[in-house]
Design a protein around this motif. Sequence first.
Motif, mmCIF file in Angstrom:
data_model
loop_
_atom_site.group_PDB
_atom_site.id
_atom_site.type_symbol
_atom_site.label_atom_id
_atom_site.label_comp_id
_atom_site.label_asym_id
_atom_site.label_seq_id
_atom_site.Cartn_x
_atom_site.Cartn_y
_atom_site.Cartn_z
ATOM 1 N N VAL A 46 -12.909 28.074 3.919
ATOM 2 C CA VAL A 46 -11.743 27.917 4.790
ATOM 3 C C VAL A 46 -10.476 27.804 3.948
ATOM 4 C CG1 VAL A 46 -10.679 26.465 6.566
ATOM 5 C CG2 VAL A 46 -13.174 26.784 6.533
ATOM 6 N N ASP A 47 -9.458 28.540 4.320
ATOM 7 C CA ASP A 47 -8.160 28.448 3.658
ATOM 8 C C ASP A 47 -7.440 27.206 4.165
ATOM 9 O OD1 ASP A 47 -5.623 28.689 2.630
ATOM 10 O OD2 ASP A 47 -5.098 30.496 3.763
ATOM 11 N N PRO A 48 -7.224 26.185 3.308
ATOM 12 C CA PRO A 48 -6.622 24.927 3.796
ATOM 13 C C PRO A 48 -5.253 25.120 4.452
ATOM 14 C CG PRO A 48 -7.514 24.635 1.578
ATOM 15 C CD PRO A 48 -7.553 26.107 1.863
ATOM 16 N N GLY A 49 -4.455 26.027 3.889
ATOM 17 C CA GLY A 49 -3.112 26.215 4.436
ATOM 18 C C GLY A 49 -3.079 26.876 5.787
ATOM 19 N N SER A 50 -4.207 27.448 6.206
ATOM 20 C CA SER A 50 -4.237 28.164 7.478
ATOM 21 C C SER A 50 -4.645 27.295 8.657
ATOM 22 C CB SER A 50 -5.227 29.334 7.372
ATOM 23 O OG SER A 50 -6.573 28.854 7.343
ATOM 24 N N THR A 55 -8.520 8.889 -0.531
ATOM 25 C CA THR A 55 -7.954 10.206 -0.819
ATOM 26 C C THR A 55 -6.443 10.104 -0.954
ATOM 27 O OG1 THR A 55 -9.771 11.280 0.370
ATOM 28 C CG2 THR A 55 -7.791 12.594 -0.040
ATOM 29 N N CYS A 56 -5.816 9.322 -0.077
ATOM 30 C CA CYS A 56 -4.369 9.080 -0.207
ATOM 31 C C CYS A 56 -4.062 8.438 -1.551
ATOM 32 C CB CYS A 56 -3.881 8.190 0.925
ATOM 33 S SG CYS A 56 -3.782 8.988 2.540
ATOM 34 N N TRP A 57 -4.896 7.483 -1.957
ATOM 35 C CA TRP A 57 -4.666 6.809 -3.236
ATOM 36 C C TRP A 57 -4.731 7.812 -4.380
ATOM 37 C CZ3 TRP A 57 -6.651 5.889 -7.989
ATOM 38 C CH2 TRP A 57 -6.167 4.788 -8.694
ATOM 39 N N GLN A 58 -5.713 8.698 -4.333
ATOM 40 C CA GLN A 58 -5.829 9.712 -5.389
ATOM 41 C C GLN A 58 -4.637 10.646 -5.396
ATOM 42 O OE1 GLN A 58 -9.707 11.466 -4.632
ATOM 43 N NE2 GLN A 58 -10.540 10.417 -6.416
ATOM 44 N N LEU A 59 -4.162 11.019 -4.216
ATOM 45 C CA LEU A 59 -2.994 11.896 -4.149
ATOM 46 C C LEU A 59 -1.759 11.215 -4.722
ATOM 47 C CD1 LEU A 59 -3.605 13.368 -0.595
ATOM 48 C CD2 LEU A 59 -3.704 14.637 -2.751
ATOM 49 N N ALA A 60 -1.697 9.893 -4.580
ATOM 50 C CA ALA A 60 -0.567 9.142 -5.137
ATOM 51 C C ALA A 60 -0.703 8.922 -6.628
ATOM 52 C CB ALA A 60 -0.430 7.797 -4.421
ATOM 53 N N ALA A 67 -1.474 15.195 3.797
ATOM 54 C CA ALA A 67 -2.210 15.987 2.803
ATOM 55 C C ALA A 67 -3.694 15.639 2.812
ATOM 56 C CB ALA A 67 -1.613 15.756 1.420
ATOM 57 N N ALA A 68 -4.006 14.330 2.939
ATOM 58 C CA ALA A 68 -5.404 13.906 2.976
ATOM 59 C C ALA A 68 -6.099 14.436 4.234
ATOM 60 C CB ALA A 68 -5.489 12.385 2.917
ATOM 61 N N GLN A 69 -5.408 14.381 5.368
ATOM 62 C CA GLN A 69 -5.991 14.896 6.605
ATOM 63 C C GLN A 69 -6.280 16.392 6.484
ATOM 64 O OE1 GLN A 69 -7.127 13.296 9.093
ATOM 65 N NE2 GLN A 69 -5.830 11.592 9.750
ATOM 66 N N ARG A 70 -5.361 17.131 5.891
ATOM 67 C CA ARG A 70 -5.595 18.568 5.734
ATOM 68 C C ARG A 70 -6.824 18.822 4.868
ATOM 69 N NH1 ARG A 70 -3.316 23.071 7.059
ATOM 70 N NH2 ARG A 70 -1.591 21.917 8.035
ATOM 71 N N ARG A 71 -6.952 18.042 3.809
ATOM 72 C CA ARG A 71 -8.103 18.218 2.923
ATOM 73 C C ARG A 71 -9.400 17.924 3.669
ATOM 74 N NH1 ARG A 71 -8.214 15.172 -2.853
ATOM 75 N NH2 ARG A 71 -6.432 16.570 -3.148
ATOM 76 N N ALA A 79 0.858 -1.197 0.000
ATOM 77 C CA ALA A 79 0.000 0.000 0.000
ATOM 78 C C ALA A 79 0.890 1.241 0.000
ATOM 79 C CB ALA A 79 -0.927 -0.013 1.209
ATOM 80 N N PRO A 80 1.593 1.494 -1.090
ATOM 81 C CA PRO A 80 2.536 2.621 -1.100
ATOM 82 C C PRO A 80 1.882 3.977 -0.932
ATOM 83 C CG PRO A 80 2.276 1.697 -3.313
ATOM 84 C CD PRO A 80 1.604 0.751 -2.373
ATOM 85 N N HIS A 81 0.576 4.060 -1.190
ATOM 86 C CA HIS A 81 -0.108 5.348 -1.037
ATOM 87 C C HIS A 81 -0.329 5.715 0.422
ATOM 88 C CE1 HIS A 81 -3.198 2.281 -0.798
ATOM 89 N NE2 HIS A 81 -4.036 3.149 -0.283
ATOM 90 N N LEU A 82 -0.224 4.732 1.323
ATOM 91 C CA LEU A 82 -0.443 5.012 2.741
ATOM 92 C C LEU A 82 0.876 5.407 3.382
ATOM 93 C CD1 LEU A 82 -3.007 2.217 3.687
ATOM 94 C CD2 LEU A 82 -3.429 4.597 3.023
ATOM 95 N N SER A 83 1.306 6.624 3.068
ATOM 96 C CA SER A 83 2.557 7.159 3.592
ATOM 97 C C SER A 83 2.258 8.349 4.489
ATOM 98 C CB SER A 83 3.462 7.604 2.446
ATOM 99 O OG SER A 83 2.908 8.734 1.786
ATOM 100 N N PRO A 84 3.177 8.704 5.396
ATOM 101 C CA PRO A 84 2.934 9.862 6.267
ATOM 102 C C PRO A 84 2.658 11.145 5.497
ATOM 103 C CG PRO A 84 4.779 8.566 7.099
ATOM 104 C CD PRO A 84 4.424 7.993 5.752
ATOM 105 N N ALA A 85 3.411 11.376 4.417
ATOM 106 C CA ALA A 85 3.237 12.629 3.666
ATOM 107 C C ALA A 85 1.860 12.698 3.013
ATOM 108 C CB ALA A 85 4.336 12.755 2.614
ATOM 109 N N LEU A 86 1.442 11.589 2.377
ATOM 110 C CA LEU A 86 0.140 11.601 1.707
ATOM 111 C C LEU A 86 -0.998 11.622 2.719
ATOM 112 C CD1 LEU A 86 0.761 9.128 -1.249
ATOM 113 C CD2 LEU A 86 0.737 11.623 -1.291
#
Length: 769
Positions: free
Chosen positions: A243-247, A293-298, A191-195, A181-188
């Motif tokens: 909502v501004d995601p980066g904030s 969502t992680c899968w889509q980001l990957a 990003a999914a959690q922020r979204r 499951a390479p898409h299940l990484s901390p970085a992805l």
Amino acid sequence: MRTTIEPLALDGATVRLLHRWVTHPRSVYWQMGEASADEVALEYSGISASSTHHAWLGRVDGEPTFLAETYDPAHSPLAGLPEVREGDLGMHVLVAPPEGPPRSGLTRAVFAAVLEHCFAEESVRRVVVEPDVGNDAIARLNKEAGFVVARTVELPEKTAALSFLTREDWLATSGRDADPAPHLSPALLGAAQRRLVTKALSELCHERLLVPVPDGPGRWRVDGPTSSHRFAARVLPLEHWDVDPGSVTREVDGAAVDLDVQELVVEHADALGLRGELVAVYLEELAATLAWTCWQLAHPGPPVASLLTASHGEVEAAMTEGHPGFLANRGRIGFGLADHEAYSPDAAAPVRLLWLAVRRDRARLTLGEGWTEDGLYATGLGSEVELMHDRLRRRGLDPADHLLMPVHPWQWDRKVAVTFAPDVARRDLVVLGEGTSRHQAMQSIRTFADLDDPCRPQVKTALAIQNMGFVRGLSPAYMEATPAISDWVARLVAGDPALQRLGFSVLREVAAVGYTGDVYHRAAPGAPQRKMLAALWRESPVGAVGDGERIVTLASLLHRDPAGDSYATALVEASGLTPREWLGRCLDAYLRPVVHCLLAHDLAFMPHGENLLLVLRDQAPVRCVMKDLGEEVAVLSQTRVLPPEVERVRAEVDDDDRCLAVLTDVVDGVLRHLAATWDRDGVLPVADFWDEVACCLERHAADHPELSSAAADYALQRPTFRHSCLNRLQLRDARHMVDLSDQASSFLYAGELDNPLHRAVPDGGSAAG
């Protein structure tokens, strides 16, 4: 470099492209150097017609760049070789001869993409290649990728180096370390959690489940028992929290911690009304939404610019958001990772449906006007009909005694083969195997379009996964009336001159089939097993598209690509219209016919993103096509006369809530999100957006004074309307969100919303539509 791979479509431009590639001197090992364009077309037409050999067009950054072929070695010149075994897949690759300076790393990137495409099918254990022994360049590339030469073999047109790459060696060589499951990484995940946390704050504040407090200019804070979420946001009409995601930040005891949508829900469970066993049910849907969502980001999709000439299926596959309102909107509970990659609309992998023959006396087939059983099979299956009947005859059974039913492959494996095992063993259900046509899952997950013949009816199957508050079953009893309801709606639409002037049309659901011979139908009223074996056929949208037109789902207007660019904005820019002109055309195509059906016929659709198709010409909407009629239309009148077979669609709705068919489903459910997108991007201010929507209603009123009484009853421009909330429904019970037989009684409300379509009049009164 971003690479994509798609089935080869043999239009004139593609044939010319292929001819230039395969006849180039650098393509000498492709052995087509003297071929004419017609011979190239004939060659690839033969491949397209084959069930064991497939051709693929590859793009790099959206541009056609390479040709790939995959084939079953057991049905190729390699057949009979002792090295060939089950789980092997053959591969050929041709990188387009460069027309300018060579791109560094291009060939290796293409080769890696094709190998990933090959191994995406879980059943593939090895990839087979058989390059000419004189092709030193490809030999070096094969070795670098991990291929091992088995031996030299003599093939009809060359001496080849028979070589194999195992899945294990590919994983190791490609640096994947066999991560399942390479898409299940901390970085992805981050990003999914922020979204999702951003969406949770926006939609849960919109539904007044979370109550933010000011935290500085333009900034807000949501406090919980143990943590605080801080963010920047603008509050737009309809209490839309942009909502501004980066904030977005989360703090515990003053220290920053990672965003976590599940922890947000757990911490605010009381405010959200989430209790008992339903906590885990909802958290699992959130976990699954995070996973996909992680899968889509990957697997980032194409830029919106490339979607301006894309087909309906290509646009469908590119969609990433899902439902704009629901937080847990991609649960698909029941799908594993391999299922997701095989059957999800995100992956857009070709799917071959499984076919059952069901005993005619234990099933129901209903047909729309003008349709016969033979006509349905001829149109929907073509030559596959005789293939299925032959399979029946080989089992000693008479096709005349059976109906044919398409079944989702997952449904067969996980449900039918087990839950209906006695029926299969008795041959009440006869498994005929896969069909030959390739299908694509649309965004509704269980609806399939035929990739090989897009004019064929689309197929909707039962799929017993839980997604967004429903198990996606189909009831034979409920489906039985669907063709009649569809025909009635189609007649009404065709007979209304105003709708015809707008070009409004519907896709008829022309046939439905369901199995009712099981023990669950005899002894278990209301059981979910009674919704596991049914299907329907719906007209293809291809027939609604004229020359110079293409069709997209309404949902695509809310799509942003991986770079954050808006598809709706790209359409406006490409059309040459101003944003307000483009919006006016979109509303005339979409909102106006929906309003007209409501006022003239008390007919309400469920006109959300996936139920409505926009026909575009010159990148601007010209008309719309409605689908999903049998399950989701309603007549909001207790006095309007309906045919007996259509009576099911009559809905009991309080007079004051009938306006919500537009104000909730269109204004709050769709247009609110488009307005926010364009306002944030500086395309069209929200005040101008909502003014144009109000103008659309007023244009309709001016054109139809005969409907003034109905317009007054519905009062679509009233000052406020009841705030119907979707996430509250899912939080109440994510297993059974709405009773489809009485949807109105299931709704949950949170006070009222100010109506952005309301017009104040000078004397202090108001315009009530």
